[in-house]
Design a protein around this motif. Structure first.
Motif, PDB file in Angstrom:
ATOM      1  N   THR A 241       0.990  -1.022  -0.042  1.00  0.00           N
ATOM      2  CA  THR A 241       0.030  -0.022  -0.046  1.00  0.00           C
ATOM      3  C   THR A 241       0.846   1.183  -0.001  1.00  0.00           C
ATOM      4  O   THR A 241       1.749   1.297   0.786  1.00  0.00           O
ATOM      5  CB  THR A 241      -1.147   0.036   1.095  1.00  0.00           C
ATOM      6  OG1 THR A 241      -1.484  -1.081   1.376  1.00  0.00           O
ATOM      7  CG2 THR A 241      -1.759   1.242   1.304  1.00  0.00           C
ATOM      8  N   THR A 242       0.516   2.261  -0.852  1.00  0.00           N
ATOM      9  CA  THR A 242       1.144   3.443  -0.854  1.00  0.00           C
ATOM     10  C   THR A 242       0.719   4.561   0.150  1.00  0.00           C
ATOM     11  O   THR A 242      -0.574   4.771   0.293  1.00  0.00           O
ATOM     12  CB  THR A 242       1.065   4.168  -2.212  1.00  0.00           C
ATOM     13  OG1 THR A 242       1.539   3.311  -3.381  1.00  0.00           O
ATOM     14  CG2 THR A 242       1.910   5.367  -2.380  1.00  0.00           C
ATOM     15  N   PHE A 243       1.703   5.011   0.956  1.00  0.00           N
ATOM     16  CA  PHE A 243       1.222   6.090   1.891  1.00  0.00           C
ATOM     17  C   PHE A 243       1.467   7.382   1.319  1.00  0.00           C
ATOM     18  O   PHE A 243       2.783   7.826   1.276  1.00  0.00           O
ATOM     19  CB  PHE A 243       1.880   5.693   3.026  1.00  0.00           C
ATOM     20  CG  PHE A 243       1.776   6.650   4.086  1.00  0.00           C
ATOM     21  CD1 PHE A 243       1.075   6.551   5.232  1.00  0.00           C
ATOM     22  CD2 PHE A 243       2.617   8.147   4.389  1.00  0.00           C
ATOM     23  CE1 PHE A 243       0.685   7.561   6.232  1.00  0.00           C
ATOM     24  CE2 PHE A 243       2.300   8.973   5.478  1.00  0.00           C
ATOM     25  CZ  PHE A 243       1.195   8.684   6.329  1.00  0.00           C
ATOM     26  N   ILE A 244       0.432   8.149   0.970  1.00  0.00           N
ATOM     27  CA  ILE A 244       0.452   9.351   0.468  1.00  0.00           C
ATOM     28  C   ILE A 244       0.395  10.397   1.278  1.00  0.00           C
ATOM     29  O   ILE A 244      -0.594  10.706   2.295  1.00  0.00           O
ATOM     30  CB  ILE A 244      -0.353   9.605  -0.570  1.00  0.00           C
ATOM     31  CG1 ILE A 244      -0.284   8.703  -1.776  1.00  0.00           C
ATOM     32  CG2 ILE A 244      -0.310  10.920  -1.316  1.00  0.00           C
ATOM     33  CD1 ILE A 244      -1.251   8.696  -3.062  1.00  0.00           C
TER      34      ILE A 244
ATOM     35  N   MET B 218       5.565  10.575   8.674  1.00  0.00           N
ATOM     36  CA  MET B 218       6.425   9.562   7.962  1.00  0.00           C
ATOM     37  C   MET B 218       7.077   8.394   8.672  1.00  0.00           C
ATOM     38  O   MET B 218       7.179   7.365   8.343  1.00  0.00           O
ATOM     39  CB  MET B 218       7.662  10.227   7.337  1.00  0.00           C
ATOM     40  CG  MET B 218       7.326  11.251   6.415  1.00  0.00           C
ATOM     41  SD  MET B 218       8.552  12.390   5.655  1.00  0.00           S
ATOM     42  CE  MET B 218       9.840  11.428   5.106  1.00  0.00           C
ATOM     43  N   ASP B 219       7.472   8.832  10.134  1.00  0.00           N
ATOM     44  CA  ASP B 219       7.983   7.801  11.031  1.00  0.00           C
ATOM     45  C   ASP B 219       6.548   6.722  11.629  1.00  0.00           C
ATOM     46  O   ASP B 219       7.082   5.363  11.414  1.00  0.00           O
ATOM     47  CB  ASP B 219       8.333   8.476  12.097  1.00  0.00           C
ATOM     48  CG  ASP B 219       8.766   7.386  13.413  1.00  0.00           C
ATOM     49  OD1 ASP B 219       9.767   6.580  12.766  1.00  0.00           O
ATOM     50  OD2 ASP B 219       8.671   7.272  14.304  1.00  0.00           O
ATOM     51  N   ALA B 220       5.462   7.419  11.563  1.00  0.00           N
ATOM     52  CA  ALA B 220       4.259   6.288  11.884  1.00  0.00           C
ATOM     53  C   ALA B 220       4.087   5.623  10.631  1.00  0.00           C
ATOM     54  O   ALA B 220       3.810   4.279  11.114  1.00  0.00           O
ATOM     55  CB  ALA B 220       3.148   7.325  12.065  1.00  0.00           C
ATOM     56  N   ALA B 221       4.218   5.904   9.510  1.00  0.00           N
ATOM     57  CA  ALA B 221       4.242   4.967   8.412  1.00  0.00           C
ATOM     58  C   ALA B 221       5.066   4.076   8.326  1.00  0.00           C
ATOM     59  O   ALA B 221       4.750   2.899   7.826  1.00  0.00           O
ATOM     60  CB  ALA B 221       4.168   5.963   7.006  1.00  0.00           C
ATOM     61  N   GLN B 222       6.323   4.100   8.490  1.00  0.00           N
ATOM     62  CA  GLN B 222       7.463   3.342   8.403  1.00  0.00           C
ATOM     63  C   GLN B 222       7.270   2.315   9.572  1.00  0.00           C
ATOM     64  O   GLN B 222       7.362   1.132   9.412  1.00  0.00           O
ATOM     65  CB  GLN B 222       8.758   3.859   8.496  1.00  0.00           C
ATOM     66  CG  GLN B 222       9.889   3.068   8.550  1.00  0.00           C
ATOM     67  CD  GLN B 222      11.216   3.907   8.818  1.00  0.00           C
ATOM     68  OE1 GLN B 222      11.346   4.816   9.393  1.00  0.00           O
ATOM     69  NE2 GLN B 222      12.381   3.262   8.370  1.00  0.00           N
TER      70      GLN B 222
ATOM     71  N   PHE C  66       4.766   0.266   6.079  1.00  0.00           N
ATOM     72  CA  PHE C  66       4.698   1.182   4.817  1.00  0.00           C
ATOM     73  C   PHE C  66       5.969   1.112   4.371  1.00  0.00           C
ATOM     74  O   PHE C  66       6.819   1.868   4.579  1.00  0.00           O
ATOM     75  CB  PHE C  66       3.727   2.248   4.992  1.00  0.00           C
ATOM     76  CG  PHE C  66       2.476   2.232   5.106  1.00  0.00           C
ATOM     77  CD1 PHE C  66       1.360   2.066   3.978  1.00  0.00           C
ATOM     78  CD2 PHE C  66       1.907   2.076   6.365  1.00  0.00           C
ATOM     79  CE1 PHE C  66       0.129   1.921   4.219  1.00  0.00           C
ATOM     80  CE2 PHE C  66       0.644   2.017   6.664  1.00  0.00           C
ATOM     81  CZ  PHE C  66      -0.351   1.994   5.795  1.00  0.00           C
ATOM     82  N   ALA C  67       6.051   0.601   3.034  1.00  0.00           N
ATOM     83  CA  ALA C  67       7.484   0.592   2.309  1.00  0.00           C
ATOM     84  C   ALA C  67       7.330   1.486   1.416  1.00  0.00           C
ATOM     85  O   ALA C  67       8.498   2.168   0.693  1.00  0.00           O
ATOM     86  CB  ALA C  67       7.929  -0.640   1.394  1.00  0.00           C
ATOM     87  N   LYS C  68       6.170   1.876   0.862  1.00  0.00           N
ATOM     88  CA  LYS C  68       6.011   3.117  -0.371  1.00  0.00           C
ATOM     89  C   LYS C  68       5.550   4.329   0.244  1.00  0.00           C
ATOM     90  O   LYS C  68       4.550   4.147   0.680  1.00  0.00           O
ATOM     91  CB  LYS C  68       5.018   2.594  -1.475  1.00  0.00           C
ATOM     92  CG  LYS C  68       5.610   1.152  -2.110  1.00  0.00           C
ATOM     93  CD  LYS C  68       4.376   0.913  -3.174  1.00  0.00           C
ATOM     94  CE  LYS C  68       4.681  -0.715  -3.775  1.00  0.00           C
ATOM     95  NZ  LYS C  68       3.653  -0.811  -4.560  1.00  0.00           N
TER      96      LYS C  68
END
Length: 137
Positions: free
Chosen positions: A96-99, A115-119, A123-125
């Protein structure tokens, strides 16, 4: 003595030309109207001259206002709510892409936290949305 009555012509209003004009106006407004796919969140994206990325089949849109408010798709969320929602993606997070759509005047620290929460959620994208750069002539 019987008088002959004159036949009166029936009065008709021709609507054909008016219908044509209305139809042409309808076509004009349908073509000239732009359809924008955006939410009601006021985000002023920064400009970049890089290439446009195609829309991914599965993506998560996170908006960051300049005031620091976070929106997940179209609803207002806290950082904790966002982290728990992102954690719910599990194994799908890698595809899944995190935009991140952050206002250009948003605090840099908040952008890094998102960005840290997504990582952390796997989330890789990661994509950071920008407006296309306006070329000066």
């Amino acid at each position: 003595m019987a008088f002959k009555r004159k036949e009166r012509d029936e009065v008709r209003v021709e609507l054909t030309s008016m219908v044509d004009v209305v139809f042409l106006l309808l076509i004009f407004f349908m073509i000239s109207t732009t359809f924008v796919d955006s939410t009601g969140i006021d985000i002023n994206l920064p400009q970049a001259g890089s290439q446009k990325i195609d829309k991914q089949p599965e993506e998560v849109n996170v908006y960051l206002e300049k005031s620091g408010l976070i929106h997940l798709e179209d609803r207002l969320v806290s950082m904790e709510d966002l982290r728990s929602h992102l954690a719910g993606y599990g194994d799908r997070a890698a595809e899944t892409t995190f935009i991140l759509l952050a206002d250009k005047q948003a605090q840099h620290g908040k952008v890094v936290q998102l960005m840290d929460a997504a990582q952390s959620a796997g989330f890789a994208k990661l994509a950071i949305a920008t407006e296309p750069e306006i070329k000066k002539r």
